[in-house]
Design a protein around this motif. Structure first.
Motif, short mmCIF file in Angstrom:
data_model
loop_
_atom_site.label_atom_id
_atom_site.label_comp_id
_atom_site.label_asym_id
_atom_site.label_seq_id
_atom_site.Cartn_x
_atom_site.Cartn_y
_atom_site.Cartn_z
N LEU A 14 -9.15 1.82 6.24
CA LEU A 14 -8.81 1.53 4.86
C LEU A 14 -10.11 1.54 4.05
O LEU A 14 -11.20 1.54 4.62
CB LEU A 14 -8.10 0.18 4.75
N VAL A 18 -11.50 -3.19 1.10
CA VAL A 18 -10.29 -3.81 1.62
C VAL A 18 -10.54 -4.36 3.02
O VAL A 18 -10.17 -5.50 3.35
CB VAL A 18 -9.12 -2.81 1.62
N GLU A 19 -11.18 -3.55 3.85
CA GLU A 19 -11.46 -4.01 5.23
C GLU A 19 -12.38 -5.22 5.23
O GLU A 19 -12.19 -6.16 6.01
CB GLU A 19 -12.09 -2.87 6.03
N CYS A 55 0.58 2.59 8.41
CA CYS A 55 0.73 3.47 7.27
C CYS A 55 1.83 4.47 7.58
O CYS A 55 2.47 4.42 8.64
CB CYS A 55 -0.58 4.18 6.94
N TYR A 78 0.98 -0.35 4.64
CA TYR A 78 0.03 0.16 3.65
C TYR A 78 0.66 1.41 3.04
O TYR A 78 0.48 2.52 3.50
CB TYR A 78 -1.30 0.48 4.33
N ARG A 299 -5.91 3.60 -3.77
CA ARG A 299 -5.96 3.15 -2.37
C ARG A 299 -6.50 1.73 -2.26
O ARG A 299 -6.09 0.96 -1.39
CB ARG A 299 -6.79 4.14 -1.55
N GLY A 303 -4.46 -1.64 -0.87
CA GLY A 303 -5.03 -2.60 0.06
C GLY A 303 -4.96 -4.02 -0.46
O GLY A 303 -4.71 -4.97 0.29
#
Length: 328
Positions: A14, A18-19, A55, A78, A299, A303
């Protein structure tokens, strides 16, 4: 849930922001090399995690859920579409499912217009000859496409994305038509200057461009089947940024090859990564690798929704983007 941090397995890479935030909040296992997980790997991940973050590429069926054991409590998808997850079986087994609706509306609608312009104006053909070095100069009859303004656009599925497409099409001077399970409120319909068709067959027979913007459900599988595709005008083009399964891809390919449909712009395919090789041979077809929502902003927002759903669940509250079978 116990007071210790939730165990979360993320199936693909990701955005870094976000991670990083996910690592701050939870006990997270990341997919460092971003490889697509096998069925066995997905089952193993579900068996050792409280939360799975998959995903669209991760198909999770009832048999896999049955092997997952009792630890898994949440599938925080996701992405907005959840047709790759057996939501009914998940709920029966006490596993909640969330998604990320709304954040990719504008990005996907932009891509619809990009595909319409690319097909009608033959953009890839022009790029190909320039990249080949074989361009011999301007000619009055070379690469003639179709004017966008004045074209009738038939939108199949008038949800968030369909309406965003309609707003963009208005600016380009297109005439907006639509078919939907439910007719829009008169105020919305009026603002979009959209014509409603109860009959899908009647609509598509009259359109210059068809945009597929409905989800994949049992009732929409091959909604654009061979019979319906044959209703299209020979000069019509079809664009799909939703789900590949909505169109009978083999029938579409045959008709494109035979010149019975003028062109197509496809960001999604019936068999996922397995793109019909005959489609790749056609100059009147624009193929994209499912990149309709591929913006940095979109994106990251996806997230953030995943994070909110997991954190809300961890705090003992109902996640804001809960998916229930009755919604599908």
């Amino acid at each position: 849930m116990p007071s210790q941090r939730l165990s979360v397995v993320v199936t693909r890479r990701l955005p870094e922001a976000v991670e990083t935030r996910m690592k701050e909040l939870f006990d997270v296992e990341l997919n460092e090399d971003d490889h697509p997980m096998t069925k066995g790997e997905l089952v193993a991940a579900m068996s050792r995690a409280d939360v799975l973050v998959p995903c669209i590429a991760d198909r999770i069926d009832g048999a896999m859920l049955a092997q997952a054991g009792e630890r898994l409590k949440l599938i925080a998808n996701y992405g907005a579409g959840v047709d790759h997850i057996d939501v009914s079986t998940a709920r029966q087994r006490g596993v909640l499912v969330t998604n990320t609706p709304g954040v990719m509306t504008d990005d996907t609608a932009d891509m619809v217009m990009a595909l319409i312009l690319s097909v009608l104006r033959r953009v890839p053909e022009g790029m190909a000859i320039m990249q080949s070095g074989n361009w011999t100069g301007w000619s009055p009859t070379a690469f003639m496409g179709g004017r966008v303004a004045g074209k009738r656009l038939g939108i199949l599925g008038m949800g968030r994305i369909g309406q965003a497409v309609a707003r963009r099409a208005q600016v380009f001077g297109m005439q907006v038509h639509y078919h939907n399970r439910r007719r829009l409120h008169a105020d919305v319909e009026g603002a979009l200057e959209a014509t409603y068709w109860e009959s899908l067959d009647q609509m598509i027979a009259r359109m210059d461009v068809i945009s597929i913007n409905c989800p994949h459900t049992p009732s929409t599988f091959h909604l654009m089947n061979a019979r319906r595709l044959k209703l299209l005008k020979p000069e019509a083009v079809i664009v799909n940024t939703s789900r590949g399964e909505v169109i009978d891809e083999n029938a579409l390919t045959r008709m494109l090859r035979a010149g019975e449909i003028a062109g197509a712009g496809l960001d999604v395919f019936e068999k996922g990564r397995e793109v019909n090789p005959r489609l790749r041979e056609l100059p009147n077809v624009v193929l994209l690798p499912h990149m309709g929502s591929a913006t940095r902003e979109g994106r990251i927002e996806m997230g953030e929704k995943v994070l909110i759903n997991i954190k809300t669940f961890a705090d003992g509250h109902r996640a804001p983007d809960m998916v229930v079978p009755s919604m599908l």
